[in-house]
Enzyme design. Structure first.
Site, PDB file in Angstrom:
ATOM      1  N   GLY A 208     -21.784 -51.533 -31.737  1.00 22.28           N
ATOM      2  CA  GLY A 208     -20.492 -50.947 -32.095  1.00 22.28           C
ATOM      3  C   GLY A 208     -19.703 -51.766 -33.100  1.00 22.28           C
TER       4      GLY A 208
ATOM      5  N   GLU B 173     -22.553 -53.538 -21.940  1.00 22.69           N
ATOM      6  CA  GLU B 173     -21.186 -53.194 -21.496  1.00 22.69           C
ATOM      7  C   GLU B 173     -21.104 -53.166 -19.967  1.00 22.69           C
ATOM      8  OE1 GLU B 173     -20.785 -49.657 -23.923  1.00 22.69           O
ATOM      9  OE2 GLU B 173     -20.824 -50.926 -25.706  1.00 22.69           O
TER      10      GLU B 173
ATOM     11  N   ASN C 277     -26.849 -42.862 -26.749  1.00 20.96           N
ATOM     12  CA  ASN C 277     -25.988 -43.322 -25.649  1.00 20.96           C
ATOM     13  C   ASN C 277     -24.575 -42.860 -25.979  1.00 20.96           C
ATOM     14  OD1 ASN C 277     -24.506 -44.645 -23.718  1.00 20.96           O
ATOM     15  ND2 ASN C 277     -24.792 -46.698 -24.608  1.00 20.96           N
ATOM     16  N   TRP C 278     -24.141 -41.796 -25.291  1.00 16.75           N
ATOM     17  CA  TRP C 278     -22.827 -41.227 -25.614  1.00 16.75           C
ATOM     18  C   TRP C 278     -21.681 -42.109 -25.135  1.00 16.75           C
ATOM     19  CZ3 TRP C 278     -23.336 -35.324 -24.037  1.00 16.75           C
ATOM     20  CH2 TRP C 278     -24.280 -34.723 -24.881  1.00 16.75           C
ATOM     21  N   LYS C 279     -21.958 -43.066 -24.287  1.00 19.45           N
ATOM     22  CA  LYS C 279     -20.904 -43.918 -23.710  1.00 19.45           C
ATOM     23  C   LYS C 279     -19.812 -43.023 -23.106  1.00 19.45           C
ATOM     24  CE  LYS C 279     -21.837 -47.425 -27.155  1.00 19.45           C
ATOM     25  NZ  LYS C 279     -21.613 -48.815 -27.430  1.00 19.45           N
TER      26      LYS C 279
ATOM     27  N   HIS D 225     -27.106 -52.169 -19.583  1.00 20.78           N
ATOM     28  CA  HIS D 225     -26.458 -52.167 -20.905  1.00 20.78           C
ATOM     29  C   HIS D 225     -25.461 -53.322 -20.942  1.00 20.78           C
ATOM     30  CE1 HIS D 225     -23.979 -50.945 -24.279  1.00 20.78           C
ATOM     31  NE2 HIS D 225     -24.980 -50.171 -24.668  1.00 20.78           N
TER      32      HIS D 225
ATOM     33  N   GLU E 274     -30.874 -55.123 -27.504  1.00 25.58           N
ATOM     34  CA  GLU E 274     -29.584 -54.799 -28.105  1.00 25.58           C
ATOM     35  C   GLU E 274     -28.754 -56.076 -28.231  1.00 25.58           C
ATOM     36  OE1 GLU E 274     -28.422 -50.450 -27.624  1.00 25.58           O
ATOM     37  OE2 GLU E 274     -27.684 -51.492 -25.872  1.00 25.58           O
TER      38      GLU E 274
ATOM     39  N   GLY F 199     -25.753 -45.671 -30.270  1.00 27.09           N
ATOM     40  CA  GLY F 199     -24.430 -45.384 -29.724  1.00 27.09           C
ATOM     41  C   GLY F 199     -23.665 -44.442 -30.640  1.00 27.09           C
ATOM     42  N   GLY F 200     -22.783 -45.023 -31.449  1.00 25.62           N
ATOM     43  CA  GLY F 200     -21.868 -44.239 -32.287  1.00 25.62           C
ATOM     44  C   GLY F 200     -22.540 -43.118 -33.067  1.00 25.62           C
TER      45      GLY F 200
ATOM     46  N   SER G  47     -25.740 -50.689 -33.857  1.00 21.92           N
ATOM     47  CA  SER G  47     -25.306 -50.158 -35.148  1.00 21.92           C
ATOM     48  C   SER G  47     -26.442 -49.560 -35.976  1.00 21.92           C
ATOM     49  CB  SER G  47     -24.542 -51.230 -35.949  1.00 21.92           C
ATOM     50  OG  SER G  47     -23.379 -51.630 -35.246  1.00 21.92           O
TER      51      SER G  47
END
Ligand code: PEP
Length: 250
Positions: free
Chosen positions: A172, A96, A9-11, A94, A166, A235-236, A214
């Protein structure tokens, strides 16, 4: 045996140049033997993903989809548009989106349906906040989020979704759920699908449930070794080809 799936997930990250380097790096490596890889990019980069990844085993998708199909909905992107760019996946619900954009369980269910109607695989995200976990509400929260989707789908449609657990407190933050904590929630989610009605045991057994929060190269193998964890939503660590591939190979 469920196939493992690792989705990046590049966000809100990327540029044409940075994506080209990342995608080339992922593409150049041998495909993981036991996992399928996919990336979920910002909308403007879907054409780039399609151009670079077509003909490879790596899938691509979007991070959100409209609950509407067409009309006066400025700024929205509809599922048939994503399908035109070859998307296989779309993230739905998601945390967010739920917290910054007020997405309710009903909106998440509607988006899931729109994705399915266009032949996309929705990756439906559920998860509790730290306060909810500390109040002992984890199962109630993820159970409610899942139920909204289960109630909206036929058994055939349910067979075409991916679920992602999640925990919001792990996204994150560098804090990962332990493999036991994650496994317990995954097992609970699968049990809820079985309990949804007669005939749901088979679809529950086939349902891919990813863990996100994470995930890094050094904790992926342990998480993915748990019996109900079928891969990860990353993500990251999906922004570095080396890390993303290491997770895929875990
Ligand atoms: C995510 O964005 O879905 C996620 C899990 O992020 P991170 O891996 O950075 O925690």
């Amino acid at each position: 045996m469920r196939q493992k799936l690792v989705i990046g997930n590049w966000k809100l990250h990327g540029s044409l140049a940075a994506n080209a380097a990342l995608l080339d790096g992922i593409k150049a490596a041998p495909a993981p033997a036991r996992a399928r890889l996919a990336v979920c990019a910002p909308f403007p980069y879907l054409a780039q993903c399609q151009a670079v990844l077509s003909g490879t085993t790596i899938g691509w998708g979007a991070q959100d989809v409209s609950a509407e199909t067409r009309g006066a909905f400025t700024g929205e992107v509809a599922a048939p548009m994503l399908a035109e760019f070859g998307c296989a996946y779309v993230l739905v619900g998601h945390s967010e989106r739920r917290s910054y954009h007020g997405e309710t369980d009903a909106i998440v269910a509607a988006k899931t349906l729109r994705a399915l109607e266009s032949g996309l695989t929705p990756v439906v995200c559920v998860g509790e906040t730290l306060a909810q976990r500390e109040a002992g509400e984890t199962e109630a929260v993820v159970g409610r989020q899942l139920a909204a989707v289960l109630d909206a789908l036929s058994i055939e449609q349910l067979g075409r979704i991916v679920l992602a657990y999640e925990p919001v407190w792990a996204i994150g933050t560098g804090k990962t759920a332990t493999s036991e904590q994650a496994q317990a929630v995954h097992a609970y989610l699968r049990k809820q699908v079985v309990a949804h009605g007669e005939g749901f045991a088979d679809v529950a057994a086939r349902l891919q449930i990813l863990y996100g929060g994470s995930v890094k190269p050094d904790n992926a193998a342990e998480l993915f070794s748990m019996s109900d964890i079928d891969g990860g939503l990353i993500g990251g660590a999906s922004l570095k080809a080396e890390d993303f591939l290491a997770i895929g190979n875990a």
